[in-house]
Design a protein around this motif. Structure first.
Motif, PDB file in Angstrom:
ATOM      1  N   LYS A  90       0.383   4.550 -14.257  1.00 18.53           N
ATOM      2  CA  LYS A  90       1.501   4.129 -13.423  1.00 18.53           C
ATOM      3  C   LYS A  90       1.028   3.083 -12.426  1.00 18.53           C
ATOM      4  O   LYS A  90      -0.127   3.090 -11.988  1.00 18.53           O
ATOM      5  N   ILE A  91       1.946   2.157 -12.080  1.00 12.22           N
ATOM      6  CA  ILE A  91       1.675   1.119 -11.084  1.00 12.22           C
ATOM      7  C   ILE A  91       2.405   1.510  -9.813  1.00 12.22           C
ATOM      8  O   ILE A  91       3.563   1.925  -9.856  1.00 12.22           O
ATOM      9  N   GLU A  92       1.703   1.368  -8.689  1.00 11.06           N
ATOM     10  CA  GLU A  92       2.287   1.747  -7.397  1.00 11.06           C
ATOM     11  C   GLU A  92       1.678   0.907  -6.288  1.00 11.06           C
ATOM     12  O   GLU A  92       0.674   0.225  -6.489  1.00 11.06           O
ATOM     13  N   HIS A  93       2.319   0.971  -5.109  1.00 12.46           N
ATOM     14  CA  HIS A  93       1.746   0.323  -3.930  1.00 12.46           C
ATOM     15  C   HIS A  93       0.444   1.028  -3.568  1.00 12.46           C
ATOM     16  O   HIS A  93       0.364   2.260  -3.617  1.00 12.46           O
ATOM     17  N   ALA A  94      -0.537   0.254  -3.196  1.00 12.38           N
ATOM     18  CA  ALA A  94      -1.790   0.828  -2.701  1.00 12.38           C
ATOM     19  C   ALA A  94      -1.579   1.298  -1.264  1.00 12.38           C
ATOM     20  O   ALA A  94      -0.717   0.781  -0.545  1.00 12.38           O
ATOM     21  N   THR A  95      -2.383   2.256  -0.857  1.00 12.66           N
ATOM     22  CA  THR A  95      -2.353   2.763   0.518  1.00 12.66           C
ATOM     23  C   THR A  95      -3.752   2.643   1.119  1.00 12.66           C
ATOM     24  O   THR A  95      -4.733   2.392   0.407  1.00 12.66           O
ATOM     25  N   GLU A 108     -19.323 -11.529  -0.859  1.00  9.23           N
ATOM     26  CA  GLU A 108     -18.536 -12.009   0.274  1.00  9.23           C
ATOM     27  C   GLU A 108     -17.049 -12.120  -0.031  1.00  9.23           C
ATOM     28  O   GLU A 108     -16.249 -12.373   0.868  1.00  9.23           O
ATOM     29  N   TYR A 109     -16.673 -11.983  -1.281  1.00  9.65           N
ATOM     30  CA  TYR A 109     -15.251 -12.066  -1.659  1.00  9.65           C
ATOM     31  C   TYR A 109     -15.040 -11.429  -3.008  1.00  9.65           C
ATOM     32  O   TYR A 109     -15.765 -11.742  -3.948  1.00  9.65           O
ATOM     33  N   PRO A 110     -14.042 -10.587  -3.110  1.00 14.08           N
ATOM     34  CA  PRO A 110     -13.190 -10.054  -2.043  1.00 14.08           C
ATOM     35  C   PRO A 110     -13.868  -8.878  -1.346  1.00 14.08           C
ATOM     36  O   PRO A 110     -14.684  -8.184  -1.930  1.00 14.08           O
ATOM     37  N   THR A 111     -13.482  -8.678  -0.093  1.00 18.70           N
ATOM     38  CA  THR A 111     -14.067  -7.620   0.730  1.00 18.70           C
ATOM     39  C   THR A 111     -12.958  -6.721   1.280  1.00 18.70           C
ATOM     40  O   THR A 111     -11.781  -6.913   0.980  1.00 18.70           O
ATOM     41  N   MET A 112     -13.346  -5.832   2.141  1.00 20.60           N
ATOM     42  CA  MET A 112     -12.378  -4.963   2.797  1.00 20.60           C
ATOM     43  C   MET A 112     -11.400  -5.789   3.643  1.00 20.60           C
ATOM     44  O   MET A 112     -10.262  -5.376   3.838  1.00 20.60           O
ATOM     45  N   ASP A 113     -11.822  -6.961   4.109  1.00 17.80           N
ATOM     46  CA  ASP A 113     -10.904  -7.822   4.876  1.00 17.80           C
ATOM     47  C   ASP A 113      -9.690  -8.222   4.032  1.00 17.80           C
ATOM     48  O   ASP A 113      -8.559  -8.183   4.515  1.00 17.80           O
ATOM     49  N   GLU A 114      -9.912  -8.609   2.788  1.00 24.60           N
ATOM     50  CA  GLU A 114      -8.802  -8.978   1.907  1.00 24.60           C
ATOM     51  C   GLU A 114      -7.928  -7.758   1.591  1.00 24.60           C
ATOM     52  O   GLU A 114      -6.695  -7.855   1.550  1.00 24.60           O
ATOM     53  N   ILE A 115      -8.564  -6.620   1.396  1.00 19.87           N
ATOM     54  CA  ILE A 115      -7.806  -5.394   1.130  1.00 19.87           C
ATOM     55  C   ILE A 115      -6.930  -5.052   2.333  1.00 19.87           C
ATOM     56  O   ILE A 115      -5.731  -4.774   2.182  1.00 19.87           O
ATOM     57  N   ASP A 116      -7.500  -5.104   3.540  1.00 22.15           N
ATOM     58  CA  ASP A 116      -6.724  -4.819   4.749  1.00 22.15           C
ATOM     59  C   ASP A 116      -5.581  -5.815   4.919  1.00 22.15           C
ATOM     60  O   ASP A 116      -4.464  -5.434   5.294  1.00 22.15           O
ATOM     61  N   PHE A 117      -5.843  -7.089   4.648  1.00 20.75           N
ATOM     62  CA  PHE A 117      -4.817  -8.131   4.732  1.00 20.75           C
ATOM     63  C   PHE A 117      -3.671  -7.809   3.780  1.00 20.75           C
ATOM     64  O   PHE A 117      -2.499  -7.846   4.154  1.00 20.75           O
ATOM     65  N   ASP A 118      -3.997  -7.480   2.541  1.00 23.82           N
ATOM     66  CA  ASP A 118      -2.972  -7.171   1.542  1.00 23.82           C
ATOM     67  C   ASP A 118      -2.204  -5.896   1.898  1.00 23.82           C
ATOM     68  O   ASP A 118      -0.974  -5.849   1.777  1.00 23.82           O
ATOM     69  N   LEU A 119      -2.900  -4.876   2.340  1.00 19.01           N
ATOM     70  CA  LEU A 119      -2.233  -3.624   2.716  1.00 19.01           C
ATOM     71  C   LEU A 119      -1.298  -3.836   3.903  1.00 19.01           C
ATOM     72  O   LEU A 119      -0.196  -3.276   3.941  1.00 19.01           O
ATOM     73  N   GLY A 120      -1.720  -4.665   4.833  1.00 13.84           N
ATOM     74  CA  GLY A 120      -0.912  -4.937   6.023  1.00 13.84           C
ATOM     75  C   GLY A 120       0.387  -5.658   5.715  1.00 13.84           C
ATOM     76  O   GLY A 120       1.315  -5.644   6.528  1.00 13.84           O
ATOM     77  N   ARG A 121       0.479  -6.279   4.554  1.00 11.08           N
ATOM     78  CA  ARG A 121       1.689  -6.997   4.156  1.00 11.08           C
ATOM     79  C   ARG A 121       2.411  -6.276   3.019  1.00 11.08           C
ATOM     80  O   ARG A 121       3.305  -6.834   2.413  1.00 11.08           O
ATOM     81  N   ASP A 122       2.010  -5.053   2.713  1.00 11.03           N
ATOM     82  CA  ASP A 122       2.606  -4.276   1.626  1.00 11.03           C
ATOM     83  C   ASP A 122       2.573  -5.078   0.324  1.00 11.03           C
ATOM     84  O   ASP A 122       3.545  -5.155  -0.409  1.00 11.03           O
ATOM     85  N   SER A 123       1.418  -5.685   0.049  1.00 16.64           N
ATOM     86  CA  SER A 123       1.300  -6.619  -1.068  1.00 16.64           C
ATOM     87  C   SER A 123       0.146  -6.320  -2.007  1.00 16.64           C
ATOM     88  O   SER A 123      -0.317  -7.203  -2.721  1.00 16.64           O
TER      89      SER A 123
END
Length: 160
Positions: A3-8, A33-48
């Protein structure tokens, strides 16, 4: 069952581990250096950020990116703006060549359309033959080339 879902936030470490499985794979330009937790946090913060699970295991991830440098490239068709970008597609190596990348891209395209984007655009490293093969089935138009993030890229676009 898959199943595909939004990440948390609870998925963040497992997503980072999935990204790390891509390092050193043929044609993959990713580094420590890419991708890191910064990109994950950025994506999670935009529900993306979206994931595919098989059972409890995350086997794929994709994000809707919001990168000003990419959005400002001159290659995108004016009539197809706003355009959204899919990025950071990763499939667990044990599950590759099973159509999962295609499922993730289809899900991303559906989500972009629901969010009122008129097109999908993305960049692919010129040497990433595997990614280009995955995208070829969708009928994307190659609209240009650029050098971004120290990588030689092809620019692709498709009306949604």
């Amino acid at each position: 069952m898959r199943k595909i879902e939004h990440a948390t936030r609870a998925d963040a470490e497992e997503i980072l581990a999935l990204y790390r499985t891509q390092l050193g794979r043929q044609y993959c330009p990713w580094t420590e250096e890419y991708p890191t937790m910064d990109e994950i946090d950025f994506d999670l913060g935009r529900d993306s950020l979206f994931i595919m699970r098989e059972g409890e295991k995350i086997i794929a991830a994709i994000s809707i990116d919001d990168d000003e440098q990419v959005n400002e490239l001159p290659h995108w068709t004016n009539e197809l703006q706003p355009g959204g970008e899919l990025s950071r597609l990763a499939v667990d190596p044990e599950f590759q060549s099973q159509g999962i990348a295609k499922e993730m891209i289809n899900y991303g395209m559906k989500t972009l359309k629901e969010r009122d984007f008129k097109s999908l655009h993305f960049l692919v490293n010129r040497h990433n033959l595997k990614a280009m093969k995955s995208y070829a089935a969708f009928g994307f138009n190659k609209v240009g080339e650029c050098e971004l993030y120290d990588q030689p890229m092809f620019c692709y676009e498709m009306k949604l």
